[in-house]
Design a protein around this motif. Structure first.
Motif, PDB file in Angstrom:
ATOM      1  N   SER A 243      -3.652  -6.965  -4.477  1.00  0.00           N
ATOM      2  CA  SER A 243      -2.555  -7.747  -3.897  1.00  0.00           C
ATOM      3  C   SER A 243      -1.543  -6.871  -3.157  1.00  0.00           C
ATOM      4  CB  SER A 243      -1.842  -8.552  -4.992  1.00  0.00           C
ATOM      5  OG  SER A 243      -1.324  -7.683  -6.005  1.00  0.00           O
ATOM      6  N   ASP A 244      -1.429  -5.607  -3.526  1.00  0.00           N
ATOM      7  CA  ASP A 244      -0.470  -4.728  -2.850  1.00  0.00           C
ATOM      8  C   ASP A 244      -0.918  -4.325  -1.447  1.00  0.00           C
ATOM      9  OD1 ASP A 244       1.336  -4.717  -4.918  1.00  0.00           O
ATOM     10  OD2 ASP A 244       0.502  -2.938  -5.883  1.00  0.00           O
ATOM     11  N   LEU A 246      -1.953  -5.128   2.238  1.00  0.00           N
ATOM     12  CA  LEU A 246      -1.767  -6.210   3.218  1.00  0.00           C
ATOM     13  C   LEU A 246      -2.795  -6.169   4.337  1.00  0.00           C
ATOM     14  CD1 LEU A 246       2.124  -5.935   3.531  1.00  0.00           C
ATOM     15  CD2 LEU A 246       0.783  -7.361   1.966  1.00  0.00           C
ATOM     16  N   GLY A 247      -3.425  -5.031   4.540  1.00  0.00           N
ATOM     17  CA  GLY A 247      -4.415  -4.900   5.600  1.00  0.00           C
ATOM     18  C   GLY A 247      -4.966  -3.487   5.627  1.00  0.00           C
ATOM     19  N   GLU A 268      -2.372  -0.818   4.585  1.00  0.00           N
ATOM     20  CA  GLU A 268      -1.000  -1.280   4.813  1.00  0.00           C
ATOM     21  C   GLU A 268      -0.423  -1.808   3.502  1.00  0.00           C
ATOM     22  OE1 GLU A 268      -1.305  -4.150   7.920  1.00  0.00           O
ATOM     23  OE2 GLU A 268      -1.520  -2.644   9.501  1.00  0.00           O
ATOM     24  N   PRO A 270       3.516  -2.915   1.388  1.00  0.00           N
ATOM     25  CA  PRO A 270       4.902  -3.315   1.666  1.00  0.00           C
ATOM     26  C   PRO A 270       5.838  -2.110   1.705  1.00  0.00           C
ATOM     27  CG  PRO A 270       3.923  -4.690  -0.046  1.00  0.00           C
ATOM     28  CD  PRO A 270       2.988  -3.562   0.179  1.00  0.00           C
ATOM     29  N   THR A 306       7.909  -6.211   5.619  1.00  0.00           N
ATOM     30  CA  THR A 306       7.596  -7.619   5.336  1.00  0.00           C
ATOM     31  C   THR A 306       8.844  -8.462   5.114  1.00  0.00           C
ATOM     32  OG1 THR A 306       7.408  -7.099   2.973  1.00  0.00           O
ATOM     33  CG2 THR A 306       5.379  -7.014   4.281  1.00  0.00           C
ATOM     34  N   HIS A 332      -2.390  -3.333  14.483  1.00  0.00           N
ATOM     35  CA  HIS A 332      -1.873  -2.831  13.217  1.00  0.00           C
ATOM     36  C   HIS A 332      -0.702  -1.888  13.491  1.00  0.00           C
ATOM     37  CE1 HIS A 332      -3.846   1.113  13.842  1.00  0.00           C
ATOM     38  NE2 HIS A 332      -4.863   0.419  14.314  1.00  0.00           N
TER      39      HIS A 332
END
Length: 388
Positions: A243-244, A246-247, A268, A270, A306, A332
């Motif tokens: 979950s941490d 993002l991409g 990526e 946060p 974010t 990105h």
């Protein structure tokens, strides 16, 4: 036969990723190949002598070269299984590709020699002598080569072995070559046609074609070919399952031989996340990639903003512009630097290698599309080439 022998001589035989099992399979298949090819050489040489057929005799020496190819494959697997050392910190796995290339060269040389002998037979034809013994030897040879093709192809795919797949290609070419020789023998016996030399030419051409294809398959990984799409998908699925993250982007796969793969990528995360917690997540991902896909991973963390509403809105806006231009490109590392007169939109664009537009034209097209809606937005773009 190979499966039966594997039960006695190979520990952990069902784990295709185990380096020890891979090496044992390569040595076993090489030894079986040497034995079978020497038997075929002896039988075909006898058949060629009895029938006075250049095609059969040439096919016999082709099997002798196959025994040499099996020796190369065996030695290649033995050397490729050596542990890393100070001079070769990533191991010796690419030796397996080199052994496959040597097998391909031998295939090409034998094809060229067969062509030479066959042309000579066309210019100076000789009568062939037919016997049931010759027929039986050729039929047995076809069946043996069919078996060798099947087990080398099956294990080559299972172990991802270029050397075994090259040997499988060689066995297939031998099977078809011997079938042509058998047809020439039967036609020469039941008709007045003398096509022994012409069939030898066809066999030689086919062997050269098979050798060229096998060489191409072994040269590509030595030069640095693109990774398998399924392998890339597995990497993406594992990394994005956290979950941490993002991409991901800038994935690079370094292949140092089967079972010796090093990957690097940017993940990526946060920008406002807790640093130690994010570092622990990245470590966990690297360990899962190593344990699941048997590759060493190096992951760089890219902080992504974010919580800033303006940044998120502009990122969504630019993403829409890119989709208008092509669904094949992606973005990105997006960030903004706002000023009193204009705002810089800074980002990277990932582009496939076969994208129709040159990098500079694509960059200008994106900048023009952004300025079209708001002249105060200045785009600062870096073009990346995406691997797959």
């Amino acid at each position: 036969m190979v499966s039966l022998l594997a039960r006695f001589f190979i520990k952990n035989q069902n784990d295709a990723k185990d380096p020890a099992a891979r090496q044992a399979y390569g040595i076993l298949c090489g030894a079986v190949g040497i034995f079978l090819n020497l038997c075929l050489f002896a039988g075909k040489f006898l058949a060629g002598t009895l029938s006075n057929s250049i095609a059969i005799t040439a096919d016999a020496f082709n099997n002798l070269s196959d025994a040499g190819s099996s020796i190369i494959t065996l030695i290649g697997f033995k050397m490729a299984g050596q542990k890393p050392d100070p001079s070769h910190p990533f191991g010796h796995g690419r030796i397996e590709y080199i052994s496959g290339l040597l097998v391909s060269v031998i295939i090409l040389l034998m094809g060229a020699e067969l062509l030479k002998s066959s042309v000579s037979k066309i210019l100076r034809p000789e009568e062939m002598v037919f016997s049931p013994v010759v027929l039986g030897i050729l039929l047995c040879s076809i069946l043996v080569k069919c078996y060798m093709f099947l087990y080398n192809r099956k294990l080559g795919k299972r172990l991802d072995s270029a050397a075994m797949l090259a040997t499988a290609t060689d066995s297939l070419s031998d099977m078809l070559a011997t079938s042509v020789v058998l047809a020439a023998t039967l036609i020469g016996h039941f008709t007045s046609l003398t096509i022994d030399g012409w069939c030898g030419v066809l066999v030689g051409l086919f062997i050269c074609y098979a050798g060229f294809g096998a060489a191409k398959d072994t040269i590509s990984p030595l030069l640095g070919q693109a990774p398998d799409k399924e392998f890339v998908r597995q990497i993406n699925d594992i990394v994005m399952s956290y979950s941490d993250v993002l991409g991901i982007h800038d994935l690079i796969v370094h292949n140092y031989g089967p079972g010796r793969v090093l990957i690097s990528l940017h993940a990526e995360v946060p920008a406002d996340g807790e640093l130690l917690a994010l570092h622990d997540t990245i470590d966990t991902i690297e360990h899962e990639l190593r344990n699941t896909l048997h590759c060493h991973a190096v992951i760089h963390m890219d902080p992504v903003c974010t919580g800033d509403e303006q940044t998120m809105q502009l990122k969504a806006l630019v993403t829409g512009y890119l989709k208008e231009i092509s669904s094949a490109v992606s973005m990105h590392d997006f960030r903004i630097v706002a000023g009193p007169t204009h705002t810089n939109l800074i980002f990277d664009v990932a582009v496939p290698y076969d994208f129709p537009l040159p990098d500079n034209e694509l960059s200008e097209k994106i900048k023009a599309r952004i300025r079209q809606d708001n002249p105060s937005y200045f785009a600062v773009i870096d073009i990346d080439k995406q691997m797959v």
